[in-house]
Motif scaffolding. Structure first.
Motif, short mmCIF file in Angstrom:
data_model
loop_
_atom_site.label_atom_id
_atom_site.label_comp_id
_atom_site.label_asym_id
_atom_site.label_seq_id
_atom_site.Cartn_x
_atom_site.Cartn_y
_atom_site.Cartn_z
N GLY A 105 -56.70 -80.69 84.17
CA GLY A 105 -55.71 -81.09 85.15
C GLY A 105 -54.90 -82.26 84.64
N SER A 106 -53.84 -82.58 85.39
CA SER A 106 -52.93 -83.65 84.99
C SER A 106 -53.57 -85.02 85.17
N ALA A 107 -52.94 -86.03 84.60
CA ALA A 107 -53.42 -87.39 84.80
C ALA A 107 -53.37 -87.78 86.27
N GLU A 108 -52.35 -87.31 86.98
CA GLU A 108 -52.25 -87.61 88.41
C GLU A 108 -53.40 -86.98 89.19
N ALA A 109 -53.74 -85.75 88.85
CA ALA A 109 -54.87 -85.09 89.52
C ALA A 109 -56.16 -85.82 89.22
N ARG A 110 -56.38 -86.20 87.98
CA ARG A 110 -57.60 -86.92 87.62
C ARG A 110 -57.69 -88.24 88.37
N SER A 111 -56.55 -88.92 88.51
CA SER A 111 -56.53 -90.18 89.24
C SER A 111 -56.87 -89.98 90.71
N LEU A 112 -56.37 -88.89 91.30
CA LEU A 112 -56.68 -88.61 92.70
C LEU A 112 -58.16 -88.30 92.89
N HIS A 113 -58.75 -87.59 91.95
CA HIS A 113 -60.18 -87.29 92.06
C HIS A 113 -61.04 -88.53 91.84
#
Length: 333
Positions: free
Chosen positions: A3-11
């Motif tokens: 997943g994207s960096a944004e997705a990883r940050s949200l998780h």
């Protein structure tokens, strides 16, 4: 994590909580090990072998509700409560082997404590009140062992009501008197009422009497795809009006198509009809389903997060879908 960096940050900010996986059924049957990363062959992996702790961590998960399954072959069958206890035993055995990796949690506070300690949270829910064998006091025993939700129905009728599956009394009769007493007992014990699998009339009966938030642990919605298993907008509003949440299932049969966009379509319909406080994750992993492409196991959850973001859903609302809505219901129950 994919997943994207944004997705990883949200998780990282909102470690995901899934409302329903039947993994402990397999632990009881075949000794399925939650601590081992599984890459099963296709014939088995299609229907099971979806969830384990290494892949939960890789997918940015914080906690999993494990559905406890007992399947009666007749109305008079006994031993169903024992089957549930044996699945809880299997979880406790997994925890005892590596207590730092997974914890049995009951409350929103305990979910956060597990997160702070670097452990995955394990929550418990029973799929079908037939497991009580007609005895309300059995619910007390299950609650003492950590059960946090009770699904009133599964695929067959029981003392409480009738399932969505099947014909005849499916739509003509609702919650029974025993079922109403069961809802009251659930609320007194802090056990969340799960409306997955119950027929429409029984579903609305429960919402009319509920004083605490109910859930639908794993379902699709009729506004996105027409199927007997899915719930309609009136049912969505009934749950939302009581402060509950609805977990979207990952099975293409009920989504109406294969792939992440189908899951997003069901999420967006819930958002459009009842708003951001209702949608959640309800995979049904390990439940004899072939999951949709991209979500074959927890490792795919960041890809779903990316798909939700591409659909124009804000970071804040995605955080509610991943974690926030379930945590609120846990706290309020």
């Amino acid at each position: 994590m994919i997943g994207s960096a944004e997705a990883r940050s949200l998780h990282d900010a909102y470690p995901a909580i899934d409302l329903h996986a039947d993994t402990l059924m397999w632990s009881r049957w075949i000794g399925y090990d939650l601590h081992t990363r599984h890459e099963p062959p296709l014939w088995r992996g299609a229907l099971a072998g979806h969830v384990d702790i290494p892949r939960m961590r890789e997918g940015g998960m914080g906690a999993q509700f494990f559905g406890l399954v007992s399947l009666p072959v007749s109305k008079r069958m006994r031993g169903l409560a024992r089957t549930i206890h044996e699945q809880i035993d299997a979880l406790e055995e997994n925890i005892a082997r590596q207590p730092g990796a997974i914890r049995l949690v009951r409350t929103a506070h305990e979910v956060e404590e597990a997160r702070a300690a670097g452990a995955v949270g394990a929550l418990l829910g029973i799929e079908g009140a037939h497991a009580l064998e007609g005895d309300l006091d059995k619910l007390d025993a299950f609650a003492r062992r950590g059960v946090r939700y009770l699904g009133l129905l599964h695929f067959s009728a029981n003392e409480g009501g009738f399932p969505a599956y099947g014909r005849g009394r499916r739509d003509s009769e609702g919650l029974t008197r025993w079922g109403a007493r069961l809802v009251e007992r659930c609320e007194s014990l802090g056990v969340i009422v799960d409306l997955a699998h119950i027929n429409r009339r029984g579903f609305l009966d429960v919402c009319a009497m509920a004083t605490k938030p109910p859930i639908v642990s794993h379902t699709g919605v009729l506004g996105a795809f027409e199927h007997w298993r899915n719930i309609d907008d009136a049912q969505l509003r009934a749950v939302a009006d009581r402060g509950g949440c609805v977990g979207v299932i990952f099975c293409p049969r009920y989504l109406g198509a294969d792939g992440l966009d189908a899951v997003v379509a069901h999420m967006k319909h819930i958002l459009d009809v009842v708003g951001e406080d209702t949608p959640a994750l309800g995979s049904d992993w390990d439940g004899f389903i072939v999951p949709t492409r991209g979500l074959a196991d927890p490792r795919g959850l960041p890809l779903l997060t990316d798909a939700l973001l591409r659909a124009g859903i804000s970071d804040r609302v995605v955080g509610k879908i991943l974690r926030g809505n379930v945590m609120r219901v846990l706290a309020e129950a």
